[in-house]
Design a protein around this motif. Structure first.
Motif, PDB file in Angstrom:
ATOM      1  N   UNK A  70       0.827  -1.209   0.000  1.00 44.59           N
ATOM      2  CA  UNK A  70       0.000   0.000   0.000  1.00 44.59           C
ATOM      3  C   UNK A  70       0.863   1.261   0.000  1.00 44.59           C
ATOM      4  N   UNK A  71       2.070   1.170   0.579  1.00 46.26           N
ATOM      5  CA  UNK A  71       3.009   2.305   0.496  1.00 46.26           C
ATOM      6  C   UNK A  71       3.440   2.503  -0.953  1.00 46.26           C
ATOM      7  N   UNK A  72       3.780   1.411  -1.600  1.00 47.06           N
ATOM      8  CA  UNK A  72       4.234   1.506  -2.991  1.00 47.06           C
ATOM      9  C   UNK A  72       3.144   2.074  -3.908  1.00 47.06           C
ATOM     10  N   UNK A  73       1.896   1.755  -3.618  1.00 47.93           N
ATOM     11  CA  UNK A  73       0.808   2.213  -4.488  1.00 47.93           C
ATOM     12  C   UNK A  73       0.409   3.665  -4.231  1.00 47.93           C
ATOM     13  N   UNK A  74       1.087   4.316  -3.283  1.00 43.46           N
ATOM     14  CA  UNK A  74       0.935   5.777  -3.193  1.00 43.46           C
ATOM     15  C   UNK A  74       1.972   6.463  -4.084  1.00 43.46           C
ATOM     16  N   UNK A  75       2.854   5.650  -4.677  1.00 46.13           N
ATOM     17  CA  UNK A  75       3.857   6.146  -5.626  1.00 46.13           C
ATOM     18  C   UNK A  75       4.795   7.180  -5.015  1.00 46.13           C
ATOM     19  N   UNK A  76       5.493   6.822  -3.922  1.00 46.19           N
ATOM     20  CA  UNK A  76       6.434   7.784  -3.324  1.00 46.19           C
ATOM     21  C   UNK A  76       7.622   8.030  -4.253  1.00 46.19           C
ATOM     22  N   UNK A  77       8.340   9.101  -4.003  1.00 50.85           N
ATOM     23  CA  UNK A  77       9.510   9.443  -4.817  1.00 50.85           C
ATOM     24  C   UNK A  77      10.615   8.405  -4.620  1.00 50.85           C
ATOM     25  N   UNK A  78      11.402   8.215  -5.660  1.00 55.24           N
ATOM     26  CA  UNK A  78      12.578   7.327  -5.624  1.00 55.24           C
ATOM     27  C   UNK A  78      12.227   5.867  -5.393  1.00 55.24           C
ATOM     28  N   UNK A  79      11.102   5.427  -5.952  1.00 58.74           N
ATOM     29  CA  UNK A  79      10.742   4.014  -5.830  1.00 58.74           C
ATOM     30  C   UNK A  79      11.721   3.137  -6.580  1.00 58.74           C
ATOM     31  N   UNK A  80      11.898   1.906  -6.073  1.00 59.05           N
ATOM     32  CA  UNK A  80      12.857   0.991  -6.683  1.00 59.05           C
ATOM     33  C   UNK A  80      12.213   0.052  -7.691  1.00 59.05           C
ATOM     34  N   UNK A  81      10.928   0.199  -7.939  1.00 63.01           N
ATOM     35  CA  UNK A  81      10.279  -0.556  -9.014  1.00 63.01           C
ATOM     36  C   UNK A  81       9.192   0.302  -9.633  1.00 63.01           C
ATOM     37  N   UNK A  82       8.856  -0.030 -10.884  1.00 66.42           N
ATOM     38  CA  UNK A  82       7.832   0.727 -11.604  1.00 66.42           C
ATOM     39  C   UNK A  82       6.473   0.074 -11.423  1.00 66.42           C
ATOM     40  N   UNK A  83       5.470   0.895 -11.169  1.00 71.70           N
ATOM     41  CA  UNK A  83       4.090   0.435 -11.074  1.00 71.70           C
ATOM     42  C   UNK A  83       3.278   1.226 -12.099  1.00 71.70           C
ATOM     43  N   UNK A  84       2.545   0.512 -12.943  1.00 75.89           N
ATOM     44  CA  UNK A  84       1.820   1.163 -14.034  1.00 75.89           C
ATOM     45  C   UNK A  84       0.864   2.240 -13.527  1.00 75.89           C
ATOM     46  N   UNK A  85       0.185   1.955 -12.402  1.00 76.11           N
ATOM     47  CA  UNK A  85      -0.812   2.902 -11.905  1.00 76.11           C
ATOM     48  C   UNK A  85      -0.177   4.219 -11.470  1.00 76.11           C
ATOM     49  N   UNK A  86       1.130   4.199 -11.207  1.00 73.37           N
ATOM     50  CA  UNK A  86       1.795   5.428 -10.765  1.00 73.37           C
ATOM     51  C   UNK A  86       1.861   6.461 -11.886  1.00 73.37           C
ATOM     52  N   UNK A  87       1.855   5.992 -13.135  1.00 70.56           N
ATOM     53  CA  UNK A  87       1.838   6.942 -14.254  1.00 70.56           C
ATOM     54  C   UNK A  87       0.545   7.747 -14.237  1.00 70.56           C
ATOM     55  N   UNK A  88      -0.554   7.079 -13.947  1.00 74.13           N
ATOM     56  CA  UNK A  88      -1.848   7.761 -13.865  1.00 74.13           C
ATOM     57  C   UNK A  88      -1.880   8.697 -12.662  1.00 74.13           C
TER      58      UNK A  88
END
Length: 314
Positions: free
Chosen positions: A146-164
């Motif tokens: 759930x932390x990753x899906x808030x799309x914080x800065x400097x993430x170590x993996x790409x999540x498609x939903x973060x583009x949106x």
């Protein structure tokens, strides 16, 4: 005239007797009380707050630990506070969940300490009903996801939903009030509705940006890349003592977890030195080592505290 008087007198007497015998029924018109007595409802006493205090001297102190506070003995101070709210949940035999114990590594990242998690779980489960180990691990994974899906800065993996989400933030539609994607946590709570509280290592820690430097496991990637100084600033407030909180999902939008009770273990002489010399008196690396040293004693404290709790709370 006398005959008439006799008849009238008798009539008056009959009327008077009638009024006297019917006086109760007349008065009933003015009586609003019911003849039916309502049953007295028993008063259910709610549990009051519960506190526990224990202080003891440690013998045969590890020399490396003793060197941190030269010439001082080692006295450990443990204390617990449980609010009436959490005690009520315990009395009703509600099931809780233990989040894995978090350890801080040398690079100041966070990961689950499975060995000490198992030890603490065993102590707590002897008194309180707890969800299974599988639930504990999946909840921890859900937290990090759930932390990753808030799309914080400097993430170590790409999540498609973060583009949106980037587009939404440009449009001023993003929500930055929590480090967690609250909708993911709510779905997990809904699917595990039998769990009524959560036990975690410091609710303040889990409500903070320190979790941005967490790992799914000791050997997995860290969620975000942070400089060592940023990691140090985020984690340092939670080092040097051990604290666990009994929490429920937060209603305050600024807090994901609200504490209803806690247990804390600290090194008395160390705390006195920190108050005297300031918070920067001791380096962060030493505080990490102190946490490692205190954790087994904290598990010992929890064993004593649960035994000291009144029987109705266990």
């Amino acid at each position: 005239m006398m005959g008439c008087f006799r008849i009238t007198g008798r009539l008056c007497l009959v009327v008077a007797v009638a009024i006297m015998t019917s006086s109760c029924s007349v008065l009933d018109w003015f009586d609003t009380k019911s003849d039916i007595t309502e049953p007295v409802k028993p008063v259910v006493e709610k549990p009051s707050d519960w506190t526990f205090f224990h202080e003891w001297q440690v013998e045969n102190v590890n020399p490396s630990m003793q060197s941190l506070v030269p010439g001082a003995s080692m006295t450990l101070t443990g204390q617990c506070f449980f609010s009436a709210d959490i005690l009520e949940r315990l009395e009703s035999n509600s099931k809780g969940l233990l989040v894995p114990v978090i350890k801080v590594t040398n690079d100041l990242t966070l990961s689950p300490d499975l060995e000490n998690s198992a030890r603490l779980y065993k102590v707590l489960r002897s008194k309180f009903p707890l969800g299974g180990v599988g639930d504990s691990l999946t909840f921890y994974q859900t937290l990090l996801s759930s932390i990753e899906h808030t799309c914080p800065a400097n993430m170590t993996r790409d999540i498609d939903s973060c583009q949106f989400k980037k587009w939404m933030s440009f449009a001023g539609l993003g929500d930055e009030s929590s480090i967690y994607d609250e909708s993911r946590l709510k779905r997990w709570y809904k699917s595990h509705s039998s769990l009524k509280y959560i036990i975690m290592g410091s609710s303040d820690l889990f409500n903070s940006d320190a979790l941005l430097s967490a790992r799914y496991s000791a050997n997995s990637r860290v969620i975000t890349e942070q400089s060592l100084s940023v990691r140090e600033n985020n984690i340092r407030p939670y080092l040097g003592k051990i604290r666990f909180d009994w929490v429920v999902p937060g209603k305050d939008e600024n807090k994901t977890f609200n504490s209803l009770g806690s247990c804390t273990l600290s090194w008395k002489q160390l705390e006195e030195k920190r108050r005297l010399n300031g918070s920067g008196w001791i380096d962060t690396e030493s505080l990490v080592e102190i946490n490692k040293m205190l954790l087994p004693y904290f598990i010992e404290l929890m064993s004593d505290a649960t035994k000291a709790m009144p029987e109705e709370h266990r």
